[in-house]
Design a protein around this motif. Structure first.
Motif, short mmCIF file in Angstrom:
data_model
loop_
_atom_site.label_atom_id
_atom_site.label_comp_id
_atom_site.label_asym_id
_atom_site.label_seq_id
_atom_site.Cartn_x
_atom_site.Cartn_y
_atom_site.Cartn_z
N ILE A 359 0.82 -1.21 0.00
CA ILE A 359 0.00 0.00 0.00
C ILE A 359 0.86 1.26 0.00
N GLU A 360 2.09 1.15 0.54
CA GLU A 360 2.95 2.35 0.57
C GLU A 360 3.34 2.80 -0.84
N LYS A 361 3.15 1.91 -1.83
CA LYS A 361 3.47 2.30 -3.22
C LYS A 361 2.25 2.88 -3.93
N GLY A 362 1.15 3.09 -3.22
CA GLY A 362 -0.07 3.62 -3.85
C GLY A 362 -0.69 2.59 -4.78
N VAL A 363 -1.32 3.03 -5.87
CA VAL A 363 -1.99 2.07 -6.77
C VAL A 363 -1.02 1.04 -7.33
N GLU A 364 0.26 1.44 -7.44
CA GLU A 364 1.27 0.48 -7.94
C GLU A 364 1.31 -0.78 -7.06
N GLY A 365 1.02 -0.58 -5.81
CA GLY A 365 1.09 -1.70 -4.88
C GLY A 365 -0.20 -2.50 -4.80
N ALA A 379 -9.48 4.72 -6.41
CA ALA A 379 -8.96 3.47 -5.82
C ALA A 379 -8.35 3.76 -4.45
N MET A 380 -7.57 4.85 -4.37
CA MET A 380 -6.92 5.14 -3.10
C MET A 380 -7.91 5.65 -2.04
N GLN A 381 -8.95 6.36 -2.52
CA GLN A 381 -9.98 6.79 -1.55
C GLN A 381 -10.66 5.57 -0.93
N ILE A 382 -10.92 4.58 -1.79
CA ILE A 382 -11.58 3.36 -1.28
C ILE A 382 -10.66 2.68 -0.26
N MET A 383 -9.38 2.55 -0.61
CA MET A 383 -8.43 1.88 0.28
C MET A 383 -8.37 2.61 1.63
N ASP A 384 -8.45 3.92 1.53
CA ASP A 384 -8.39 4.73 2.72
C ASP A 384 -9.62 4.49 3.61
N ARG A 385 -10.79 4.48 2.96
CA ARG A 385 -12.03 4.28 3.72
C ARG A 385 -12.03 2.91 4.42
N LEU A 386 -11.47 1.93 3.73
CA LEU A 386 -11.51 0.57 4.29
C LEU A 386 -10.38 0.34 5.30
N GLY A 387 -9.44 1.25 5.32
CA GLY A 387 -8.31 1.10 6.26
C GLY A 387 -7.52 -0.17 5.97
N VAL A 388 -7.17 -0.39 4.70
CA VAL A 388 -6.51 -1.64 4.32
C VAL A 388 -5.06 -1.67 4.80
N GLY A 391 -1.51 -7.32 2.47
CA GLY A 391 -1.96 -8.70 2.72
C GLY A 391 -3.47 -8.85 2.72
N ASP A 392 -4.18 -7.71 2.62
CA ASP A 392 -5.66 -7.80 2.60
C ASP A 392 -6.16 -7.99 1.16
N ILE A 393 -7.41 -8.44 1.06
CA ILE A 393 -8.09 -8.42 -0.23
C ILE A 393 -9.41 -7.68 -0.03
N VAL A 394 -9.83 -6.98 -1.06
CA VAL A 394 -11.13 -6.29 -0.98
C VAL A 394 -12.02 -6.84 -2.11
N PHE A 395 -13.19 -7.30 -1.75
CA PHE A 395 -14.17 -7.74 -2.74
C PHE A 395 -15.22 -6.65 -2.92
N PHE A 396 -15.80 -6.61 -4.12
CA PHE A 396 -16.82 -5.59 -4.38
C PHE A 396 -18.13 -6.20 -4.86
N GLY A 397 -19.20 -5.53 -4.50
CA GLY A 397 -20.51 -5.88 -5.03
C GLY A 397 -21.14 -4.63 -5.59
#
Ligand code: ASP
Length: 594
Positions: A359-365, A379-388, A391-397
């Motif tokens: 995550i420290e590499k931003g979208v590259e990571g 993408a980064m706003q979503i990651m931020d909201r989820l507090g990733v 090693g995590d995975i995020v699924f979407f619906g």
């Protein structure tokens, strides 16, 4: 015929003579000595026959598995080294003196003295043998303890056991009715009760004040889920009790029963509004043993180009949500494909995902087939909201709200189970503040609980905006299973008629179907409410059984048949004539019956 159950012959009886009756569980010939493990409801006792008692030794030599015997013998301690600490009777054996064969037995359809994986159809066909197996009998005994506990608790709290009719009129609980043709009134039918709902309300009008019944209910519904056409409810109703009082009373019963029967402390049940349950867990019966939560991200997706997300994000009936799974980046492509198929069952057209590598590499990571469609910022706003974290995975619906809730709700439980993400063994809660109605596909409204549930708003507010009204209903949920549900009822005729109107039941139909209820509401009906527990489900959870069929003595199969008695069955023409019934069977069956 007996002095003790087999399972009750313990070391206190050493030196005494006992008479036991039961089945031959297992027979072993140890070079001149015969061992019979004798089994009954309470357990197993080991009996030894030596050649000194010639007659009974010869008889013991002839018996086979599942023969029914009466044995008289002397209790003695087992020799050093042969003690079995895991059995109540493991410190003793009975020296067999007399043996009477009460009945012989054919070779059982499946062995009862060891675990064999027998098909359910065979087990149900020979249910009388299946139930003889200790693990099955134990479940029935436990069920009996539960009903006994409930009766004592209810009696202790002033509830009266009243029976209500089985031959009755349809009560709307949302399922199809089982019908029984009337002989005396040709062309008319009784319905078997889907629940005693209206009778228990009438009992409140009658002054019973506090009612309970362990009642059989009948619903002719799709049996895909673990359901039975006939099942047992612990049905409860009380006058002058608020929802808080009813919930506290019933929580007290379930809580103390778990403590007394299982030594499990369920603690205080949290209360969660329906809206929160749906948004965080995608379900009105959330499994809170798993801490994963669904998070809304529609507001971040509204203006992106990618229609798959932007469409539902802009649709007032749509939902776009994400489920972050800690440590889920380890999931293989194959597992993700399986989850994609899994959510398809709930109507989801796909399963988008993002793996968080660095995550420290931003979208590259981020590793994902969809990041390029989201754009870096979103993408980064979503990651931020989820507090990733890495090693995590995020699924979407992204779909209609209902599809997203069901798909992500089920995925949450599945992934939680697969990755063993349980944080506790038992997670009870109350779900409250349900909406009164939900929309049908044709745009009409249907009652979420049943049409007798009181709204938490005034009659005028209800009429003005029924789709916004909340009800005074509550469900008790345990480990993702609805254990019971109920509500405060409408005790005012005008309010009841408004609800019927909203449901599209016109004045004539109201009189025809529910005239007796509307009448009763005119004659001084006290405020009242109640609930019903599914007894089969409760016992299933308490015994750790895999299905409600395991805790019902004679259940039906998935196709609603009883393979033991072969019910339902054909009836003869005379019976049909008496009932003024002519069959009009679909073609293939017509040919068979000709
Ligand atoms: N009759 C309801 C049911 O069977 C329970 C209740 O409202 O008391 O679900």
């Amino acid at each position: 015929m007996r002095s003790q159950y087999c399972g009750q012959v313990t070391e206190e009886l050493i030196g005494q003579e006992v008479t036991i009756c039961g089945w031959v569980h297992r027979r072993r010939d140890h070079g001149g000595v015969i061992f019979l493990d004798m089994r009954d409801r309470e357990g197993i006792a080991q009996v030894v026959f030596d050649p000194d008692t010639e007659e009974s030794f010869a008889a013991a030599d002839r018996v086979r598995s599942e023969y029914v015997l009466q044995i008289k013998g002397l209790v003695r301690g087992r020799p050093e080294g042969t003690i079995n600490e895991n059995m109540t009777t493991g410190k003793i054996e009975i020296l067999g003196k007399e043996l009477v064969v009460l009945n012989s037995a054919e070779t059982p359809p499946f062995p009862l003295d060891e675990f064999v994986d027998v098909g359910e159809d065979t087990r149900l066909k020979y249910r009388f043998m299946d139930l003889r197996r200790p693990e099955m009998l134990n479940k029935l005994m436990f069920r009996s303890k539960v009903t006994n506990y409930i009766r004592n608790y209810m009696d202790g709290n002033g509830f009266m056991d009243v029976e209500t009719p089985i031959l009755t009129r349809a009560t709307p609980e949302g399922a199809r009715d089982y019908l029984v043709p009337s002989r005396t009134q040709p062309g008319n039918f009784f319905a078997l009760p889907q629940s005693p709902q209206l009778f228990k309300q009438l009992l409140m009008v009658s002054g019973v004040d506090r009612y309970y019944q362990i009642a059989k209910c009948f619903r002719d519904e799709d049996l895909r889920a673990d359901r039975q056409p006939e099942f047992t409810q612990v049905d409860v109703e009380a006058s002058y009790m608020s929802e808080e009082e009813i919930m506290a009373n019933m929580e007290g019963m379930v809580g103390s029963m778990f403590k007394d029967l299982l030594d499990v402390d369920l603690g205080e049940f949290p209360k969660m509004p329906y809206s929160e349950a749906m948004s965080k867990y995608g379900s009105d019966k959330p499994d809170l043993r798993i801490s994963l939560e669904i998070v809304d991200v529609a507001d971040l997706m509204e203006s992106i180009e990618f229609k798959v997300f932007a469409g539902p994000a802009k649709d007032p009936k749509g939902r776009v949500a994400a489920l972050k799974v800690d440590g889920g980046a380890e999931l293989s492509r194959k597992q993700i494909d399986e989850y994609t198929k899994f959510v398809g069952i709930y109507g989801a057209k796909g399963l988008a995902w993002i793996k968080v590598n660095e995550i420290e590499k931003g979208v590259e990571g981020l590793q994902s087939p969809i990041v390029k469609f989201l754009g870096e910022e979103v993408a980064m706003q979503i990651m931020d909201r989820l507090g990733v974290k890495n090693g995590d995975i995020v699924f979407f619906g992204a779909d209609k709200e209902k599809v997203v809730n069901e798909a992500l709700g089920a995925l949450r439980c599945k992934v939680g189970e697969d990755l063993n993400m349980f944080t506790t063994e038992w997670a009870p809660l109350w779900v409250v503040d349900f909406p009164m109605f939900e929309e049908l596909d044709d745009g009409g409204l249907t009652a979420i609980h049943h049409p007798f549930t009181a709204p938490s708003c005034s009659p005028a507010e209800l009429r003005d905006a029924p789709e916004k009204a909340l009800s005074r209903a509550y469900d008790m949920v345990l480990n993702g299973t609805e254990l019971g549900g109920g509500s405060i009822r409408i005790h005012d005729g005008e309010m009841q008629s408004i609800v019927f109107d909203i449901l599209g039941i016109d004045a004539e139909e109201q009189q025809e179907k529910f005239g007796f209820l509307l009448d009763a509401l005119k004659f001084g009906c006290p405020p009242h409410g109640g609930l019903a527990f599914g007894l089969d489900r409760l016992v299933m959870l308490m015994t750790g059984a895999s299905s409600i069929r395991e805790v019902i003595a004679f259940p039906k199969t998935q196709s609603a048949t009883d393979v033991l008695t072969k019910a339902p069955g054909e009836v003869d023409k005379k019976q049909l004539r008496e009932l003024s019934i002519k069959l009009n069977l679909p073609e293939p069956q017509k040919e068979e019956s000709n």
